[in-house]
Motif scaffolding. Structure first.
Motif, PDB file in Angstrom:
ATOM      1  N   ASP C 224       1.205  -1.310   0.417  1.00 53.12           N
ATOM      2  CA  ASP C 224       0.401  -0.382   0.065  1.00 53.12           C
ATOM      3  C   ASP C 224       0.785   1.325  -0.028  1.00 53.12           C
ATOM      4  O   ASP C 224       0.453   2.718  -0.871  1.00 53.12           O
ATOM      5  N   ASN C 228       0.716   4.284  -3.386  1.00 50.60           N
ATOM      6  CA  ASN C 228      -0.650   4.990  -2.911  1.00 50.60           C
ATOM      7  C   ASN C 228      -0.549   5.991  -4.303  1.00 50.60           C
ATOM      8  O   ASN C 228      -1.830   6.379  -4.486  1.00 50.60           O
ATOM      9  N   CYS C 230       0.379   5.504  -6.878  1.00 47.86           N
ATOM     10  CA  CYS C 230      -0.571   4.682  -8.778  1.00 47.86           C
ATOM     11  C   CYS C 230      -1.705   5.029  -9.146  1.00 47.86           C
ATOM     12  O   CYS C 230      -2.790   4.984  -7.565  1.00 47.86           O
ATOM     13  N   ILE C 231      -1.554   5.765  -9.719  1.00 47.35           N
ATOM     14  CA  ILE C 231      -3.906   5.713 -10.760  1.00 47.35           C
ATOM     15  C   ILE C 231      -4.315   4.476 -11.715  1.00 47.35           C
ATOM     16  O   ILE C 231      -5.306   4.897 -11.784  1.00 47.35           O
ATOM     17  N   GLY C 232      -3.752   3.329 -11.530  1.00 51.21           N
ATOM     18  CA  GLY C 232      -4.365   2.201 -11.945  1.00 51.21           C
ATOM     19  C   GLY C 232      -4.723   3.026 -13.271  1.00 51.21           C
ATOM     20  O   GLY C 232      -5.536   2.256 -13.739  1.00 51.21           O
ATOM     21  N   PHE C 268      -5.805  -2.329 -13.871  1.00 53.92           N
ATOM     22  CA  PHE C 268      -6.823  -1.753 -13.310  1.00 53.92           C
ATOM     23  C   PHE C 268      -8.319  -2.571 -12.442  1.00 53.92           C
ATOM     24  O   PHE C 268      -7.744  -4.003 -12.331  1.00 53.92           O
ATOM     25  N   LYS C 269      -9.005  -1.696 -12.432  1.00 54.00           N
ATOM     26  CA  LYS C 269      -9.717  -1.749 -11.494  1.00 54.00           C
ATOM     27  C   LYS C 269     -10.569  -3.139 -11.796  1.00 54.00           C
ATOM     28  O   LYS C 269     -10.744  -3.979 -11.269  1.00 54.00           O
ATOM     29  N   MET C 270     -11.210  -3.569 -12.899  1.00 59.25           N
ATOM     30  CA  MET C 270     -11.949  -4.125 -13.845  1.00 59.25           C
ATOM     31  C   MET C 270     -11.701  -5.194 -14.062  1.00 59.25           C
ATOM     32  O   MET C 270     -12.024  -6.496 -14.197  1.00 59.25           O
ATOM     33  N   SER C 282      -9.241  -5.823  -4.321  1.00 58.65           N
ATOM     34  CA  SER C 282     -10.088  -4.631  -4.463  1.00 58.65           C
ATOM     35  C   SER C 282      -9.188  -2.815  -4.329  1.00 58.65           C
ATOM     36  O   SER C 282      -9.534  -1.798  -4.792  1.00 58.65           O
ATOM     37  N   THR C 283      -8.075  -3.064  -3.877  1.00 59.58           N
ATOM     38  CA  THR C 283      -7.355  -1.942  -3.891  1.00 59.58           C
ATOM     39  C   THR C 283      -6.119  -1.728  -4.891  1.00 59.58           C
ATOM     40  O   THR C 283      -5.522  -3.078  -5.287  1.00 59.58           O
ATOM     41  N   GLN C 284      -5.723  -0.658  -5.491  1.00 59.66           N
ATOM     42  CA  GLN C 284      -4.294  -0.677  -5.785  1.00 59.66           C
ATOM     43  C   GLN C 284      -3.090  -1.092  -5.497  1.00 59.66           C
ATOM     44  O   GLN C 284      -2.199  -1.666  -5.829  1.00 59.66           O
ATOM     45  N   GLY C 285      -2.960  -1.496  -3.827  1.00 63.36           N
ATOM     46  CA  GLY C 285      -2.209  -1.606  -3.886  1.00 63.36           C
ATOM     47  C   GLY C 285      -2.085  -3.233  -3.984  1.00 63.36           C
ATOM     48  O   GLY C 285      -0.983  -3.828  -3.969  1.00 63.36           O
ATOM     49  N   ARG C 287      -3.042  -4.702  -6.813  1.00 62.79           N
ATOM     50  CA  ARG C 287      -3.114  -4.604  -7.463  1.00 62.79           C
ATOM     51  C   ARG C 287      -1.730  -4.816  -8.102  1.00 62.79           C
ATOM     52  O   ARG C 287      -1.139  -6.063  -8.695  1.00 62.79           O
TER      53      ARG C 287
END
Ligand code: SF4
Ligand code: SF4
Ligand code: SF4
Ligand code: SF4
Ligand code: SF4
Lengths: 281, 158, 337
Positions: C224, C228, C230-232, C268-270, C282-285, C287
């Motif tokens: 995390d 933090n 990262c904009i994904g 990507f979130k998706m 569910s979080t960028q961390g 991913r």
């Protein structure tokens, strides 16, 4: 100025005004900075300020990962601070939920970013604290602000089509442009919706045209011209031209510029009875 | 090979309350007009997303008409005013990207204006016929299927 | 086989390739970018860049491609498979890290199912690499077991030995055949040991420390903390020569359609979103952790190879200055604690 910023950040964290400071830190190379999120007063030395502070940090207001850190103070240049006005108008944030450390700015980027050439917000229009010597915000005439567009508007229909097809062809559909944009805050972008599938997810010419046109259009009358989308596009598509074109039309038709005046109605959610309709039959 | 005359495909997005009724009136009045138009009826011009236009071109349209109630007559009070704002910026954007603005026409046609409907259709069909098929756009369908005049798949109708 | 190639002969090399029926892809400068593109003429070739902005993978795994088309009639479905996607070509002037990404990815594309698009293109394409004579601070090939003049994955390797001359070394039979086909373009190699102009790439971390730490630290604050910013956006995965995730979609009407394969990426979130709305990453961390884990742990376990060739593209392109070698240095430090 760096010292002043650090002192301000330290003070805000110490007295509990905010939980985190969104600022700029040293980057991978001397020609780069990176966003940093300072949560402890003893870390404020990580903050820096120089001409490479290009990021518009307001984009982190839309991300759950950074929202989780608590009430933020954001270090914002004049252009970035305009985003706040739009976000407030669009009910994405409340004024009391953000603390704005405005910085006066003479321009960023090397070479100087195009947005800075016609900047009229060297001193932010909205802030809680101002760091740096106050500058007079000189008005830049309409033509000068959109001068960049001239050579493209002049092109013939076919040349325009070919120019943009060549640009859009490069698009790899990474969505960096919309992910970086502080005003692209939909939880689920239209391009991610597939029932129905409005925009082809494939990075082929058809899908790329509808994607790029739609992205730009969804920012019409909203884009504050931070140029972040263009900066991050890995294949160097001049997205800024599309954004600017829309800004120009919005200003021409509705006499509206996003992010300047909190009392203005949002261009695309209002209307005037005498709006232009020359092109209607 | 005999030369086949180009017949433009025009998609018309019409509001239910005015222009659609106007077109209806033209029909019941047995007025003749060129048969190149396919009508898509919507509650209000305010509900026409610019993506509809893009989709229409993707699916083979050569020209598009968007038409609804005259200012002040909107069934929902202000839908057409909002629509007008949208087209005020969307139209120049398409033009900037090299799409001939004459391929998209906007009009206000009331339920009583069957005659204006006929004139408008004839005029857009003539204009687009002169412009020729919108090959530039249709050629973009290099990977996806070449689609012309077909019903969409179930998933597309959501 | 060793040969010599003079810069002045690039011209005859490219014409020669054309005559032999090869499509030539080479680094070309266009505005701010240098990209591997099809070229017609030797003077289009850019030579003074560190590395191309796009990676070699798009010539084997394109950003979008049709894998089949179908038509649906009342009671039958007809399927048409694409042909002619593998075009006899030469990629001239790719970098050693890019070339190495190919054998690394061969493993996954020949694994549980043989991906004919990849395999047939691999057969059709000959790789002529130019060793790096310069590097930048993002390069870290030497940390992942490579070198700026590494041969793995290339068919032919060129190394600069003077301002105008390149030493030509064939690596595979395919490479040898190519050189033979164009014999007249090359001359004999110098008799004395040539002075190979090769960049010195700083070693940034000890790769042997990475996997053992990853084995133990699926849960850790660094994920995390580091991500933090990262904009994904997924730009890192798209420019990466070794990221190979894709998504398959149908682009269709009621009666016909194409099945299309598109790049996809774990940032990507998706990417892992379930139909139910539940997202296991569910979080960028999470991913970001996936990206590191896949490259330096899962792939190693499955295929005995790191899924990163140290090209540094992900870090150069990242809009938020997420730097992967810095992450690995942090891991090395953590491992030493
Ligand atoms: S569209 Fe681009 S320039 Fe406009 S606000 Fe978004 S990122 Fe900034
Ligand atoms: S950032 Fe550039 S390449 Fe990525 S989706 Fe946007 S326009 Fe396309
Ligand atoms: S690491 Fe950088 S390039 Fe990758 S998804 Fe995050 S912000 Fe985008
Ligand atoms: S992860 Fe980054 S450094 Fe490694 S191969 Fe991919 S792009 Fe290159
Ligand atoms: S790192 Fe992510 S995008 Fe790249 S191959 Fe692995 S899972 Fe796919």
């Amino acid at each position: 100025m760096i010292e002043e910023l650090r002192k301000k950040a330290e003070e805000l964290l110490k007295n509990g005004t905010v939980k985190v400071v969104f600022g700029y830190g040293e980057g991978s190379t001397p020609e780069r900075t990176r966003p940093v999120f300072i949560t402890k007063p003893e870390d404020v030395n990580k903050l820096t300020w120089n001409k490479y502070c290009v990021y518009n940090l307001t984009t982190y207001l839309k991300r759950q990962e950074t929202r989780k850190l608590g009430k933020p103070a954001l270090i914002l240049k004049g252009c970035d601070a305009r985003t706040i006005i739009v976000l407030l108008k669009e009910c994405q944030i409340k004024r009391e939920d953000v603390y704005i450390i405005g910085v006066t700015c003479d321009g960023v980027g090397d070479p100087l970013a195009t947005k800075c050439e016609a900047c009229d917000v060297h001193t932010p229009l909205i802030y809680d604290d101002l760091v740096g010597e106050k500058r007079e915000n000189k008005e830049v005439p309409f033509e000068e602000r959109y001068a960049e567009l001239d050579e493209y508007e002049k092109l013939g229909e076919k040349e325009k089509w070919e120019f943009w097809q060549k640009q859009f062809e490069k698009c790899i559909k990474c969505y960096a442009c919309s992910n970086i944009c502080p005003l692209c805050f939909c939880d689920r972008c239209i391009v991610e919706k597939n029932q129905p599938q409005w925009i082809d997810p494939s990075a082929h010419p058809r899908g790329n045209l509808s994607w790029n046109v739609t992205r730009a259009y969804h920012l019409a009358g909203r884009c504050i011209n931070c140029e972040e989308c263009q900066r991050v596009c890995p294949v160097d598509i001049p997205l800024n031209l599309l954004n600017k074109k829309l800004a120009k039309e919005a200003e021409k038709s509705f006499n509206y510029r996003p992010g300047y005046n909190i009392d203005d109605e949002l261009a695309m959610s209002t209307y005037k009875e005498d709006d232009d309709q020359d092109f209607f039959k | 090979m005999s030369e086949t005359k180009f017949e433009p495909k025009i998609i018309a997005f019409l509001c239910n309350w005015c222009t659609y009724a106007g077109a209806d009136l033209a029909g019941t009045g047995r007025k003749q007009y060129q048969a190149n138009v396919r009508i898509i009826k919507l509650p209000c011009t305010g509900g026409i997303d610019p993506l509809f236009l893009i989709k229409a071109f993707e699916r083979g349209a050569d020209g598009i008409l968007v038409s609804g109630c005259h200012p002040g007559d909107c069934h929902y009070n202000s839908g057409n005013y909002h629509a007008r704002r949208r087209w005020n910026v969307f139209r120049p954007l398409l033009e900037f990207c090299g799409i001939n603005p004459d391929r998209i026409q906007f009009s206000w046609i009331s339920a009583a204006e069957g005659g204006k409907w006929v004139e408008t259709i004839n005029s857009i069909v003539d204009t687009v016929r002169a412009l020729g098929p919108f090959e530039g756009y249709h050629k973009l369908n290099t990977i996806g299927p070449e689609i012309s005049g077909e019903a969409a798949a179930p998933s597309e109708t959501g | 086989m060793e040969k010599l190639l003079n810069k002045n002969n690039f011209d005859s090399l490219i014409t020669g390739l054309k005559k032999q029926g090869y499509k030539t892809i080479a680094p070309r400068k266009d505005n701010r970018l240098v990209t591997l593109e099809e070229i017609q003429d030797a003077n289009e070739i850019s030579l003074d860049h560190v590395i191309t902005n796009n990676s070699i993978k798009e010539y084997f795994l394109p950003k979008t491609e049709k894998i089949l088309s179908y038509t649906i009639d009342k009671n039958k479905v007809e399927i048409e498979e694409p042909e002619g996607f593998a075009v006899k070509s030469v990629i001239f002037g790719s970098r050693p890290c890019d070339a190495f990404s190919l054998p690394v990815m061969d493993k996954v594309f020949n694994w549980d199912c043989v991906d004919k698009f990849w395999v047939e293109r691999r057969e059709a394409v000959t790789i002529v690499t130019i060793s790096c004579d310069k590097c930048d601070s993002y390069c870290f090939c030497t940390s992942v077991g490579l070198a700026p003049d590494a041969k793995q994955g290339s068919d032919v390797l060129l190394t600069k030995i003077s301002n105008d001359d390149y030493l030509v070394e064939t690596v595979t039979e395919k490479g040898e055949n190519l050189i033979k086909e164009l014999e007249s373009v090359f001359s004999d190699p110098p008799s004395d040991t040539p002075d190979r102009q090769v960049a010195t790439v700083e070693k940034k971390f000890d790769i042997s420390k990475i996997k053992p730490w990853l084995d133990e630290n699926f849960e850790h604050d660094v994920w995390d903390d580091f991500s933090n910013k990262c904009i994904g956006c997924g730009a890192c995965t798209f420019v990466c020569p070794t990221c190979h995730c894709f998504d398959i979609v149908d682009e269709c009407t009621m009666t016909k359609g194409d099945r299309v394969k598109n790049w996809d990426g774990c940032q990507f979130k998706m990417f892992t979103m379930h139909t139910s709305g539940h997202n296991p990453r569910s979080t960028q961390g999470m991913r970001w952790r996936q990206r590191i884990m896949h490259k330096f742990k899962y792939y190693v376990e499955k295929f005995d190879s790191t899924l990163c060739v140290g090209c540094g593209r992900c870090s150069r392109v990242c809009p938020a200055d997420m730097n992967i070698s810095e992450m690995l240095e942090i891991i090395e430090t953590e491992a030493g604690k």
